[in-house]
Motif scaffolding. Structure first.
Motif, PDB file in Angstrom:
ATOM      1  N   GLY A  64       0.823  -1.211   0.000  1.00  0.00           N
ATOM      2  CA  GLY A  64       0.000   0.000   0.000  1.00  0.00           C
ATOM      3  C   GLY A  64       0.854   1.256   0.000  1.00  0.00           C
ATOM      4  O   GLY A  64       0.580   2.210  -0.727  1.00  0.00           O
ATOM      5  N   TYR A  65       1.896   1.255   0.841  1.00  0.00           N
ATOM      6  CA  TYR A  65       2.819   2.398   0.856  1.00  0.00           C
ATOM      7  C   TYR A  65       3.548   2.507  -0.485  1.00  0.00           C
ATOM      8  O   TYR A  65       3.800   3.607  -0.971  1.00  0.00           O
ATOM      9  CB  TYR A  65       3.831   2.276   1.994  1.00  0.00           C
ATOM     10  CG  TYR A  65       3.230   2.561   3.344  1.00  0.00           C
ATOM     11  CD1 TYR A  65       2.865   3.847   3.694  1.00  0.00           C
ATOM     12  CD2 TYR A  65       3.023   1.548   4.256  1.00  0.00           C
ATOM     13  CE1 TYR A  65       2.293   4.116   4.926  1.00  0.00           C
ATOM     14  CE2 TYR A  65       2.454   1.795   5.488  1.00  0.00           C
ATOM     15  CZ  TYR A  65       2.094   3.090   5.823  1.00  0.00           C
ATOM     16  OH  TYR A  65       1.530   3.347   7.037  1.00  0.00           O
ATOM     17  N   GLY A  66       3.862   1.350  -1.068  1.00  0.00           N
ATOM     18  CA  GLY A  66       4.509   1.362  -2.380  1.00  0.00           C
ATOM     19  C   GLY A  66       3.605   1.987  -3.432  1.00  0.00           C
ATOM     20  O   GLY A  66       4.060   2.764  -4.282  1.00  0.00           O
ATOM     21  N   ALA A  67       2.304   1.666  -3.363  1.00  0.00           N
ATOM     22  CA  ALA A  67       1.346   2.228  -4.321  1.00  0.00           C
ATOM     23  C   ALA A  67       1.235   3.743  -4.154  1.00  0.00           C
ATOM     24  O   ALA A  67       1.230   4.485  -5.143  1.00  0.00           O
ATOM     25  CB  ALA A  67      -0.021   1.572  -4.146  1.00  0.00           C
ATOM     26  N   VAL A  68       1.164   4.220  -2.904  1.00  0.00           N
ATOM     27  CA  VAL A  68       1.099   5.663  -2.659  1.00  0.00           C
ATOM     28  C   VAL A  68       2.387   6.329  -3.139  1.00  0.00           C
ATOM     29  O   VAL A  68       2.360   7.392  -3.763  1.00  0.00           O
ATOM     30  CB  VAL A  68       0.838   5.970  -1.167  1.00  0.00           C
ATOM     31  CG1 VAL A  68       0.953   7.459  -0.883  1.00  0.00           C
ATOM     32  CG2 VAL A  68      -0.525   5.454  -0.742  1.00  0.00           C
ATOM     33  N   ALA A  69       3.528   5.693  -2.872  1.00  0.00           N
ATOM     34  CA  ALA A  69       4.814   6.250  -3.312  1.00  0.00           C
ATOM     35  C   ALA A  69       4.897   6.302  -4.840  1.00  0.00           C
ATOM     36  O   ALA A  69       5.353   7.310  -5.405  1.00  0.00           O
ATOM     37  CB  ALA A  69       5.975   5.436  -2.743  1.00  0.00           C
TER      38      ALA A  69
END
Length: 174
Positions: free
Chosen positions: A44-49
């Protein structure tokens, strides 16, 4: 170092992101910031990043400018990672200890997640003001708050106060 703080500064360049309606940018910024607090897993953090990087590329903002925006909060990111590593994750594999201080793999992972969350929060917030002129930002905030005028919320005054506050951050830092 605080002069590198980019929140409240506008970076004029011709890009699709700069041409977007300010309300779209304000709502997208709010959605990304909220996503940072609802996401609990690394993908999820990867997607936001990745989405944040895509916006930076589409906005034609120099990577050095974005890196400069992180410099004033780097110490806070490192402190966050360190404190979470030392105080969280009593379970997990022990990586290091000195007396009562212990760092586990779980604590370090949580610290890194919190550090990434904080860094993304600063970059996402900076993107709004870097790609939206102060006048557009005021108009966008006012239009978003307009329905609340029926409840007695002075939309124009609130929008003006928020914009003035954002515009004076660089002045106060100087």
């Amino acid at each position: 170092m605080l002069q590198d703080l980019l929140i409240g500064q506008y970076y004029p360049v011709e890009s699709p992101v700069h041409r977007l309606d300010p309300r779209t940018k304000i709502l997208a910024t709010m959605a990304l910031v909220m996503a940072l607090f609802f996401v609990r897993v690394l993908p999820g953090y990867g997607a936001v990043a990745l989405l944040t990087i895509a916006v930076i590329v589409a906005a034609r903002l120099p990577v050095s400018l974005i890196a400069r925006s992180l410099r004033p909060v780097l110490w806070l990111v490192l402190l966050t990672v360190g404190l979470h590593a030392l105080t969280s994750g009593r379970e997990g594999e022990l990586l290091w200890h000195l007396g009562p201080l212990r760092v586990t793999d779980d604590g370090l992972a949580l610290g890194l997640v919190m550090g990434v969350r904080l860094a993304l929060l600063v970059v996402i917030s900076s993107l709004l003001t870097l790609t939206t002129s102060p006048i557009e930002l005021t108009d966008g905030i006012e239009l978003l708050l307009k329905p609340l005028r029926r409840l007695g919320v002075p939309a124009h005054e609130v929008a003006m106060m928020m914009t003035i506050a954002l515009r004076f951050i660089p002045t106060l830092v100087d």
